[in-house]
Write a protein that holds these residues in place. Structure first.
Motif, mmCIF file in Angstrom:
data_model
loop_
_atom_site.group_PDB
_atom_site.id
_atom_site.type_symbol
_atom_site.label_atom_id
_atom_site.label_comp_id
_atom_site.label_asym_id
_atom_site.label_seq_id
_atom_site.Cartn_x
_atom_site.Cartn_y
_atom_site.Cartn_z
ATOM 1 N N GLU A 45 -21.372 -33.062 -65.987
ATOM 2 C CA GLU A 45 -20.907 -34.023 -65.016
ATOM 3 C C GLU A 45 -20.303 -35.158 -65.753
ATOM 4 O O GLU A 45 -18.920 -35.389 -65.464
ATOM 5 C CB GLU A 45 -22.116 -34.382 -64.138
ATOM 6 C CG GLU A 45 -21.830 -34.555 -62.644
ATOM 7 C CD GLU A 45 -21.293 -33.878 -61.833
ATOM 8 O OE1 GLU A 45 -19.946 -34.176 -61.565
ATOM 9 O OE2 GLU A 45 -21.586 -32.893 -61.233
ATOM 10 N N HIS A 89 -31.082 -27.284 -51.774
ATOM 11 C CA HIS A 89 -31.056 -27.432 -53.014
ATOM 12 C C HIS A 89 -32.682 -27.685 -53.884
ATOM 13 O O HIS A 89 -32.807 -27.373 -54.976
ATOM 14 C CB HIS A 89 -30.291 -28.600 -53.571
ATOM 15 C CG HIS A 89 -28.804 -28.575 -53.258
ATOM 16 N ND1 HIS A 89 -27.983 -28.036 -54.137
ATOM 17 C CD2 HIS A 89 -28.102 -29.069 -52.176
ATOM 18 C CE1 HIS A 89 -26.675 -27.900 -53.501
ATOM 19 N NE2 HIS A 89 -26.822 -28.572 -52.407
ATOM 20 N N LYS A 128 -25.267 -29.883 -64.575
ATOM 21 C CA LYS A 128 -25.887 -30.807 -65.096
ATOM 22 C C LYS A 128 -25.392 -32.171 -65.506
ATOM 23 O O LYS A 128 -24.070 -32.123 -65.731
ATOM 24 C CB LYS A 128 -26.488 -29.968 -66.515
ATOM 25 C CG LYS A 128 -27.201 -28.970 -66.431
ATOM 26 C CD LYS A 128 -28.087 -28.477 -67.510
ATOM 27 C CE LYS A 128 -28.878 -27.312 -67.447
ATOM 28 N NZ LYS A 128 -30.382 -27.886 -67.400
ATOM 29 N N ILE A 129 -26.247 -33.182 -65.714
ATOM 30 C CA ILE A 129 -25.486 -34.504 -65.859
ATOM 31 C C ILE A 129 -24.674 -34.431 -67.249
ATOM 32 O O ILE A 129 -23.753 -35.087 -67.182
ATOM 33 C CB ILE A 129 -26.790 -35.787 -66.005
ATOM 34 C CG1 ILE A 129 -26.060 -36.936 -66.030
ATOM 35 C CG2 ILE A 129 -27.549 -35.474 -67.212
ATOM 36 C CD1 ILE A 129 -25.363 -37.339 -64.840
ATOM 37 N N PHE A 138 -26.495 -42.161 -61.920
ATOM 38 C CA PHE A 138 -25.333 -41.326 -61.452
ATOM 39 C C PHE A 138 -25.728 -40.579 -60.037
ATOM 40 O O PHE A 138 -25.019 -40.511 -59.274
ATOM 41 C CB PHE A 138 -25.207 -40.064 -62.444
ATOM 42 C CG PHE A 138 -23.810 -39.069 -62.241
ATOM 43 C CD1 PHE A 138 -22.539 -39.520 -62.600
ATOM 44 C CD2 PHE A 138 -24.183 -38.043 -61.208
ATOM 45 C CE1 PHE A 138 -21.543 -38.793 -62.143
ATOM 46 C CE2 PHE A 138 -23.145 -37.127 -61.003
ATOM 47 C CZ PHE A 138 -21.741 -37.651 -61.424
ATOM 48 N N THR A 139 -26.817 -40.092 -59.877
ATOM 49 C CA THR A 139 -27.344 -39.404 -58.758
ATOM 50 C C THR A 139 -27.485 -40.410 -57.519
ATOM 51 O O THR A 139 -27.100 -40.118 -56.578
ATOM 52 C CB THR A 139 -28.686 -38.612 -59.012
ATOM 53 O OG1 THR A 139 -28.553 -37.908 -59.787
ATOM 54 C CG2 THR A 139 -29.108 -37.935 -57.576
ATOM 55 N N ASN A 172 -28.811 -39.924 -65.386
ATOM 56 C CA ASN A 172 -28.997 -39.246 -64.438
ATOM 57 C C ASN A 172 -29.415 -39.800 -63.046
ATOM 58 O O ASN A 172 -28.865 -39.591 -61.880
ATOM 59 C CB ASN A 172 -30.211 -37.975 -64.846
ATOM 60 C CG ASN A 172 -29.660 -36.659 -63.938
ATOM 61 O OD1 ASN A 172 -29.061 -36.729 -62.825
ATOM 62 N ND2 ASN A 172 -30.272 -35.624 -64.449
ATOM 63 N N ILE A 173 -30.409 -40.706 -63.108
ATOM 64 C CA ILE A 173 -30.967 -41.346 -62.116
ATOM 65 C C ILE A 173 -29.617 -42.343 -61.431
ATOM 66 O O ILE A 173 -29.573 -42.306 -60.334
ATOM 67 C CB ILE A 173 -31.954 -42.395 -62.291
ATOM 68 C CG1 ILE A 173 -33.340 -41.386 -62.460
ATOM 69 C CG2 ILE A 173 -32.399 -43.325 -61.159
ATOM 70 C CD1 ILE A 173 -34.581 -42.139 -63.032
ATOM 71 N N ASN A 210 -25.603 -43.197 -57.351
ATOM 72 C CA ASN A 210 -24.359 -43.413 -56.705
ATOM 73 C C ASN A 210 -23.645 -42.191 -56.030
ATOM 74 O O ASN A 210 -23.017 -42.454 -54.836
ATOM 75 C CB ASN A 210 -23.380 -43.607 -57.851
ATOM 76 C CG ASN A 210 -21.986 -44.142 -57.733
ATOM 77 O OD1 ASN A 210 -21.951 -45.081 -57.017
ATOM 78 N ND2 ASN A 210 -21.071 -43.454 -58.175
ATOM 79 N N TRP A 211 -23.876 -41.098 -56.411
ATOM 80 C CA TRP A 211 -23.686 -39.832 -55.807
ATOM 81 C C TRP A 211 -24.064 -39.884 -54.291
ATOM 82 O O TRP A 211 -23.330 -39.734 -53.392
ATOM 83 C CB TRP A 211 -23.895 -38.496 -56.649
ATOM 84 C CG TRP A 211 -23.755 -37.351 -55.973
ATOM 85 C CD1 TRP A 211 -22.708 -36.571 -55.764
ATOM 86 C CD2 TRP A 211 -24.679 -36.357 -55.199
ATOM 87 N NE1 TRP A 211 -22.781 -35.476 -55.251
ATOM 88 C CE2 TRP A 211 -23.990 -35.204 -54.598
ATOM 89 C CE3 TRP A 211 -26.109 -36.486 -54.884
ATOM 90 C CZ2 TRP A 211 -24.776 -34.162 -54.361
ATOM 91 C CZ3 TRP A 211 -26.555 -35.640 -54.090
ATOM 92 C CH2 TRP A 211 -26.050 -34.428 -53.898
ATOM 93 N N LEU A 212 -25.471 -40.250 -53.913
ATOM 94 C CA LEU A 212 -26.034 -40.180 -52.751
ATOM 95 C C LEU A 212 -25.648 -41.069 -51.788
ATOM 96 O O LEU A 212 -25.137 -40.939 -50.653
ATOM 97 C CB LEU A 212 -27.817 -40.449 -52.809
ATOM 98 C CG LEU A 212 -28.338 -39.082 -53.234
ATOM 99 C CD1 LEU A 212 -29.908 -39.662 -53.637
ATOM 100 C CD2 LEU A 212 -28.354 -38.223 -52.153
#
Length: 155
Positions: free
Chosen positions: A6, A131, A2-3, A25-26, A22-23, A28-30
């Protein structure tokens, strides 16, 4: 994970704040995953995006302005980006027959070959299905489209 865990936040001030973080962070992760995958083929994520745009236009030519308008991430200097992939032999540049000031861009066979080699990995087919279900992927995409709506802030 969970954010909250994280980024080690006890509580967000609202669910909207949580979703916004969350958007970001995700995304950037992608991007980090995709940049690493592109780097294995000695290209950047932006160069991969240009190759996909040019392939979509093929056999018709493209221009720097068309590429700029279709990029996923905004790029101020498309010319320099294109120069780099021309140097790698992935794109060719030709003078436009009607407008001598314009330059036509085409993906080369080498560029097409590279896209074939890397595209499946770049589309995250090894991550997403592990996922989320296809229905969840559709719903997520619909929510992201709704989230963006008609909002368009130029910065």
């Amino acid at each position: 994970m969970k954010i909250d865990e994280e980024i080690k936040v006890r509580k967000f001030s609202s669910d909207w704040q949580r979703a916004s973080i969350n958007i970001a962070f995700t995304a950037n992760w992608l991007n980090l995953i995709l940049e690493k995958r592109a780097a294995k083929k000695q290209i950047t994520l932006q160069q991969f995006n240009v190759l996909r745009i040019l392939r979509g236009q093929f056999p018709n030519p493209s221009t720097n302005s068309l590429i700029k308008s279709r990029m996923i991430t905004s790029m101020p200097d498309i010319s320099r980006l294109v120069d780099r992939i021309v140097t790698k032999g992935l794109v060719s540049r030709e003078k436009n027959r009607e407008d001598k000031r314009a330059v036509d861009l085409y993906i080369t066979p080498k560029g097409m070959e590279l896209l074939e080699e890397i595209e499946t990995e770049m589309m995250m087919t090894d991550v997403l299905p592990n996922h989320i279900s296809e229905e969840e992927a559709f719903a997520l995409s619909e929510l992201l489209d709704k989230f963006r709506g008609n909002y368009n802030e130029k910065g």
